[in-house]
Design a protein around this motif. Structure first.
Motif, PDB file in Angstrom:
ATOM      1  N   UNK A 121      15.799   6.019   4.348  1.00 12.98           N
ATOM      2  CA  UNK A 121      17.201   6.403   4.536  1.00 12.98           C
ATOM      3  C   UNK A 121      18.128   5.333   3.955  1.00 12.98           C
ATOM      4  N   UNK A 122      17.761   4.086   4.179  1.00 14.86           N
ATOM      5  CA  UNK A 122      18.555   2.990   3.639  1.00 14.86           C
ATOM      6  C   UNK A 122      18.511   2.940   2.126  1.00 14.86           C
ATOM      7  N   UNK A 123      17.336   3.181   1.551  1.00 16.56           N
ATOM      8  CA  UNK A 123      17.192   3.140   0.093  1.00 16.56           C
ATOM      9  C   UNK A 123      17.991   4.249  -0.590  1.00 16.56           C
ATOM     10  N   UNK A 124      18.020   5.428   0.027  1.00 18.01           N
ATOM     11  CA  UNK A 124      18.800   6.528  -0.546  1.00 18.01           C
ATOM     12  C   UNK A 124      20.283   6.159  -0.581  1.00 18.01           C
ATOM     13  N   UNK A 125      20.775   5.586   0.508  1.00 19.66           N
ATOM     14  CA  UNK A 125      22.173   5.168   0.547  1.00 19.66           C
ATOM     15  C   UNK A 125      22.445   4.076  -0.489  1.00 19.66           C
ATOM     16  N   UNK A 126      21.483   3.159  -0.631  1.00 18.11           N
ATOM     17  CA  UNK A 126      21.623   2.104  -1.647  1.00 18.11           C
ATOM     18  C   UNK A 126      21.719   2.699  -3.037  1.00 18.11           C
ATOM     19  N   UNK A 127      20.830   3.643  -3.366  1.00 22.80           N
ATOM     20  CA  UNK A 127      20.825   4.242  -4.700  1.00 22.80           C
ATOM     21  C   UNK A 127      22.094   5.059  -4.954  1.00 22.80           C
ATOM     22  N   UNK A 128      22.723   5.519  -3.873  1.00 22.55           N
ATOM     23  CA  UNK A 128      23.973   6.275  -4.014  1.00 22.55           C
ATOM     24  C   UNK A 128      25.205   5.371  -4.016  1.00 22.55           C
ATOM     25  N   UNK A 129      24.980   4.082  -3.806  1.00 26.72           N
ATOM     26  CA  UNK A 129      26.089   3.141  -3.851  1.00 26.72           C
ATOM     27  C   UNK A 129      26.783   2.873  -2.532  1.00 26.72           C
ATOM     28  N   UNK A 130      26.203   3.365  -1.417  1.00 24.84           N
ATOM     29  CA  UNK A 130      26.798   3.156  -0.096  1.00 24.84           C
ATOM     30  C   UNK A 130      26.140   1.934   0.564  1.00 24.84           C
ATOM     31  N   UNK A 131      26.519   0.761   0.115  1.00 25.42           N
ATOM     32  CA  UNK A 131      25.819  -0.457   0.489  1.00 25.42           C
ATOM     33  C   UNK A 131      26.027  -0.846   1.955  1.00 25.42           C
ATOM     34  N   UNK A 132      27.218  -0.714   2.456  1.00 26.90           N
ATOM     35  CA  UNK A 132      27.478  -1.091   3.848  1.00 26.90           C
ATOM     36  C   UNK A 132      26.742  -0.166   4.805  1.00 26.90           C
ATOM     37  N   UNK A 133      26.739   1.146   4.510  1.00 26.67           N
ATOM     38  CA  UNK A 133      26.001   2.083   5.361  1.00 26.67           C
ATOM     39  C   UNK A 133      24.500   1.802   5.315  1.00 26.67           C
ATOM     40  N   UNK A 134      24.018   1.403   4.129  1.00 28.02           N
ATOM     41  CA  UNK A 134      22.591   1.096   3.971  1.00 28.02           C
ATOM     42  C   UNK A 134      22.178  -0.081   4.838  1.00 28.02           C
ATOM     43  N   UNK A 135      23.058  -1.062   4.976  1.00 25.15           N
ATOM     44  CA  UNK A 135      22.737  -2.260   5.762  1.00 25.15           C
ATOM     45  C   UNK A 135      22.374  -1.916   7.207  1.00 25.15           C
ATOM     46  N   UNK A 136      23.004  -0.881   7.754  1.00 27.85           N
ATOM     47  CA  UNK A 136      22.726  -0.491   9.142  1.00 27.85           C
ATOM     48  C   UNK A 136      21.266  -0.069   9.303  1.00 27.85           C
ATOM     49  N   UNK A 137      20.754   0.650   8.320  1.00 28.20           N
ATOM     50  CA  UNK A 137      19.351   1.064   8.385  1.00 28.20           C
ATOM     51  C   UNK A 137      18.418  -0.126   8.176  1.00 28.20           C
ATOM     52  N   UNK A 138      18.799  -1.041   7.293  1.00 24.19           N
ATOM     53  CA  UNK A 138      17.986  -2.237   7.070  1.00 24.19           C
ATOM     54  C   UNK A 138      17.868  -3.032   8.370  1.00 24.19           C
ATOM     55  N   UNK A 139      18.979  -3.199   9.064  1.00 22.92           N
ATOM     56  CA  UNK A 139      18.965  -3.934  10.332  1.00 22.92           C
ATOM     57  C   UNK A 139      18.081  -3.252  11.360  1.00 22.92           C
ATOM     58  N   UNK A 140      17.989  -1.920  11.290  1.00 24.37           N
ATOM     59  CA  UNK A 140      17.127  -1.180  12.212  1.00 24.37           C
ATOM     60  C   UNK A 140      15.658  -1.482  11.969  1.00 24.37           C
ATOM     61  N   UNK A 141      15.210  -1.380  10.707  1.00 21.06           N
ATOM     62  CA  UNK A 141      13.772  -1.551  10.472  1.00 21.06           C
ATOM     63  C   UNK A 141      13.369  -3.018  10.367  1.00 21.06           C
ATOM     64  N   UNK A 142      14.336  -3.910  10.288  1.00 20.09           N
ATOM     65  CA  UNK A 142      14.002  -5.346  10.263  1.00 20.09           C
ATOM     66  C   UNK A 142      13.793  -5.906  11.664  1.00 20.09           C
TER      67      UNK A 142
END
Length: 446
Positions: free
Chosen positions: A249-270
């Motif tokens: 989910x985070x990678x899809x947001x990253x590839x779409x350019x939504x970097x701040x939203x992607x960070x939330x998913x990264x924090x979840x799986x980290x």
């Protein structure tokens, strides 16, 4: 005793005479019980197994598959068929390339639906022995002959065929495999569902099918918590699939350019220490997600334009010492450099040795796509820095990679990039380009 049985016995006895063996000598040299061997050769019982026939053939200096065409009657008679003999026989026929024997057996046994499970058992044995290509035809036979669309045997055959199909980097083939398998993913036994949905998400990510990736990632998140019990034992610890759901989910947001939203998913799986139950295997998965999380937070910072963190990110990539992480990291650094006009020559020089090994990514769909993306970003970077010849070389590599992977959309993008600088191309670069385009035209004309 049928003519075929006598022919099998006659061939063996003829070889015994030629080599001067009696039954006791033959039994000792092959490890076959002399009593069983005697009964088999005298037609008292159908006691000769396919492994024993192989042992005899090896002793007589025959090629693998010797007398297989005569062995069918050891497995099938007018009265009944012997499953314990048929399954190993079909497996060995597939291993040695005796497809004629397989066809003969299939034509005799598939008149009855209940015999499909014999074909399926042979396929499973081959699959678990790593003979995936040889198992494929058997699974196709199961798919063609099972009428119950909710049959576990049918869904598993589709799953195996999907698993076999996605072992390469052919984007066209992989997408067809996804479409074919998708309706059966929820009909699998529960202990296979997690890995099946994960593989669907993984392949769709490599194909840039973002809607499908998000769908499968959502399913993965739910399944990884609902299927967590002693009765259901997936391929890996459930925390792995839970973490991968958020990672995709985070990678899809990253590839779409939504970097701040992607960070939330990264924090979840980290931060997955809370997941229960966590055994030693699960704890290792949690630690791996911490590593990926840290790397992907660096990625998002770089993509957001934070030039000051690039050297720190490069140090981290070097500390991981994993080629997979290096290509992902360099893609982020190059994308950022192209977007914000950073100079990252020193980073590219530092990882020159790793970059030279990116051609190893020629079997995995995700890593091959990352390699292609790296070459395209590198070409743009070289052009932006006035290094036209280097940019053209990278673009030609892009075209070659896209052609081999049947990623036509990416290929067109690479061609457009080459055409932009075509007038600056050398004679050799133009020759390489024309050669690649001729191959592409043949593909498109099919």
């Amino acid at each position: 005793m049928t003519v075929v049985n006598r022919s099998l016995r006659w061939e063996i006895e003829d070889q015994m005479k030629q080599h001067g063996y009696n039954i006791n000598q033959l039994a000792e040299l092959t490890g076959i019980n002399p009593g069983n061997l005697s009964m088999a050769l005298n037609g008292i019982s159908r006691s000769l197994t396919i492994n024993q026939l192989d042992a005899l053939g090896k002793l007589f200096g025959k090629v693998p598959g010797w007398l297989y065409e005569l062995y069918t009657e050891e497995c099938i008679s007018e009265e009944k068929l012997s499953r314990p003999r048929l399954v190993p026989y079909l497996v060995r026929c597939a291993e040695v390339g005796r497809n004629d024997c397989i066809d003969a057996v299939v034509s005799k046994i598939l008149d009855s639906q209940r015999n499909v499970n014999i074909i399926y058992s042979a396929a499973e044995k081959l699959f678990h022995k790593g003979k995936h290509k040889q198992s494929e035809g058997f699974y196709e036979l199961v798919v063609e002959n099972v009428k119950d669309s909710f049959s576990e045997m049918l869904s598993m055959s589709h799953y195996r065929l999907f698993t076999i199909a996605i072992q390469g980097t052919d984007a066209e083939k992989n997408w067809k495999a996804v479409i074919r398998f998708d309706p059966f993913r929820n009909r699998l036994p529960e202990n296979y569902q997690l890995d099946a949905v994960f593989q669907l998400a993984r392949v769709c990510y490599s194909l840039k099918k973002w809607v499908e990736v998000e769908k499968y990632a959502g399913e993965l998140e739910v399944l990884s918590t609902t299927l967590c019990s002693e009765e259901v034992a997936p391929k890996r610890h459930p925390v792995y699939y839970y973490g991968m759901a958020f990672l995709y989910k985070g990678l899809v947001l990253e590839r779409r350019g939504f970097y701040e939203q992607s960070k939330k998913y990264v924090e979840n799986y980290a931060n997955l220490e809370w997941f229960e139950p966590l055994d030693e295997a699960g704890q290792k998965e949690v630690e791996q997600f911490k590593i990926w999380g840290k790397a992907n937070l660096y990625t998002l910072e770089v993509l957001s334009g934070n030039e000051s963190i690039i050297n720190e990110y490069a140090d981290y990539l070097a500390s991981l010492n994993r080629l997979n992480d290096v290509v992902a990291g360099l893609n982020a650094i190059l994308a950022s450099a192209n977007m914000y006009k950073f100079n990252v020559d020193h980073v590219l020089t530092r990882f020159a040795g790793s970059i030279g090994r990116f051609d190893l990514f020629n079997h995995d769909p995700i890593l091959s796509e990352r390699h292609l993306r790296y070459r395209y970003s590198r070409a743009i970077y070289e052009f932006s820095n006035g290094r036209i010849q280097e940019g053209l070389d990278e673009t030609l590599r892009c075209i070659s990679l896209a052609k081999n992977m049947k990623r036509y959309e990416d290929g067109f993008q690479c061609v457009a990039l080459f055409e932009t600088y075509r007038e600056r191309a050398s004679a050799q670069q133009l020759k390489t380009y024309r050669s690649a385009m001729r191959v592409r035209e043949e593909v498109f004309l099919e």
